[in-house]
Scaffold this motif. Sequence first.
Motif, PDB file in Angstrom:
ATOM      1  N   PRO A 236      -4.041-167.389 -67.363  1.00  0.00           N
ATOM      2  CA  PRO A 236      -5.275-168.161 -67.150  1.00  0.00           C
ATOM      3  C   PRO A 236      -4.975-169.645 -66.956  1.00  0.00           C
ATOM      4  CG  PRO A 236      -5.533-166.659 -69.003  1.00  0.00           C
ATOM      5  CD  PRO A 236      -4.086-166.615 -68.613  1.00  0.00           C
ATOM      6  N   GLY A 237      -5.575-170.226 -65.943  1.00  0.00           N
ATOM      7  CA  GLY A 237      -5.417-171.646 -65.677  1.00  0.00           C
ATOM      8  C   GLY A 237      -4.236-172.014 -64.817  1.00  0.00           C
ATOM      9  N   ALA A 238      -3.352-171.073 -64.547  1.00  0.00           N
ATOM     10  CA  ALA A 238      -2.171-171.363 -63.733  1.00  0.00           C
ATOM     11  C   ALA A 238      -2.513-171.285 -62.243  1.00  0.00           C
ATOM     12  CB  ALA A 238      -1.045-170.401 -64.060  1.00  0.00           C
ATOM     13  N   PHE A 239      -1.631-171.822 -61.432  1.00  0.00           N
ATOM     14  CA  PHE A 239      -1.801-171.851 -59.979  1.00  0.00           C
ATOM     15  C   PHE A 239      -1.974-170.441 -59.437  1.00  0.00           C
ATOM     16  CE2 PHE A 239       0.491-171.505 -55.842  1.00  0.00           C
ATOM     17  CZ  PHE A 239      -0.395-172.247 -55.065  1.00  0.00           C
ATOM     18  N   VAL A 240      -2.982-170.270 -58.588  1.00  0.00           N
ATOM     19  CA  VAL A 240      -3.227-169.002 -57.901  1.00  0.00           C
ATOM     20  C   VAL A 240      -3.112-169.248 -56.400  1.00  0.00           C
ATOM     21  CG1 VAL A 240      -4.838-167.129 -57.453  1.00  0.00           C
ATOM     22  CG2 VAL A 240      -4.777-168.197 -59.708  1.00  0.00           C
ATOM     23  N   PRO A 241      -2.109-168.680 -55.749  1.00  0.00           N
ATOM     24  CA  PRO A 241      -1.949-168.885 -54.300  1.00  0.00           C
ATOM     25  C   PRO A 241      -3.111-168.282 -53.519  1.00  0.00           C
ATOM     26  CG  PRO A 241       0.057-167.990 -55.292  1.00  0.00           C
ATOM     27  CD  PRO A 241      -1.013-167.889 -56.324  1.00  0.00           C
ATOM     28  N   HIS A 242      -3.403-168.852 -52.368  1.00  0.00           N
ATOM     29  CA  HIS A 242      -4.465-168.318 -51.527  1.00  0.00           C
ATOM     30  C   HIS A 242      -4.133-166.915 -51.014  1.00  0.00           C
ATOM     31  CE1 HIS A 242      -6.792-171.953 -51.601  1.00  0.00           C
ATOM     32  NE2 HIS A 242      -5.837-172.683 -51.038  1.00  0.00           N
ATOM     33  N   ASP A 243      -2.823-166.631 -50.884  1.00  0.00           N
ATOM     34  CA  ASP A 243      -2.452-165.315 -50.363  1.00  0.00           C
ATOM     35  C   ASP A 243      -2.208-164.304 -51.472  1.00  0.00           C
ATOM     36  OD1 ASP A 243      -0.036-166.156 -51.440  1.00  0.00           O
ATOM     37  OD2 ASP A 243       0.988-166.355 -49.520  1.00  0.00           O
TER      38      ASP A 243
END
Length: 246
Positions: A236-243
Amino acid sequence: MSNVLSGSELEARLREIGAKRYHILHPFHRMLHTGKCSKGQVQAWALNRYYYQAMIPLKDASLIGRCEDQALRREWRKRLDDHDGDDDRPGGIERWLKLTDGLGLDRSDVTSTRLLLPATRFAVQAYVHYVRERSMLEAVASCLTELFSPQIITERMSGMLANYDYVTADILSYFDKRPPQAERDATFALDWVKQHAVTAEQQQAVMDTLIFKCDVLWSMMDALHHAYVTPRLIPPGAFVPHDSDA
């Protein structure tokens, strides 16, 4: 270890540790360097690695701040210049941000460090605290992973340029200066350690320190692999790539 090693024997032991434990061997790096990463995975690597780059001057300043050896302080100041730069010359941190900019990451997201993987933050902070709290011998020895960095940088530049059409030599400019800097720094640190580790206990401490530092770097790769490769559990809260379909 009960017997005192010669300088060459100690160096051989250290290089053996690197050959077995340096993170160039990690599966995530194999993916990164051979074009197997998605753009989102490359972005995640660059964003998380920024925290390591940004904390290096704090680590080095803490060593200088408690060092009574003038020659060692003078030599170590070069590391601060390399990473912080000055008004006329960008340092390593600014060049790393050129990479994250080029990968399409928002600079404020990167510099705020709010999107880091928790394990990245913990690993880097453990390294900084280690240098602050351990003996000067161990603090100096903690940078000996630089003995192996020219190889990983060479592999990274050639592999990423060959395999990712959105990666250019310009955005990889951070790596242009690092091999000679790392070679200079590693040569000094290795010579200093060989000169000052004169007992079997001190030599064992140097080897244990290099193992610790390799573990720090390896754990950062583990975190990336766990979050962005398999099982793809992004905290939770970490970077989520668009892909990402996480």
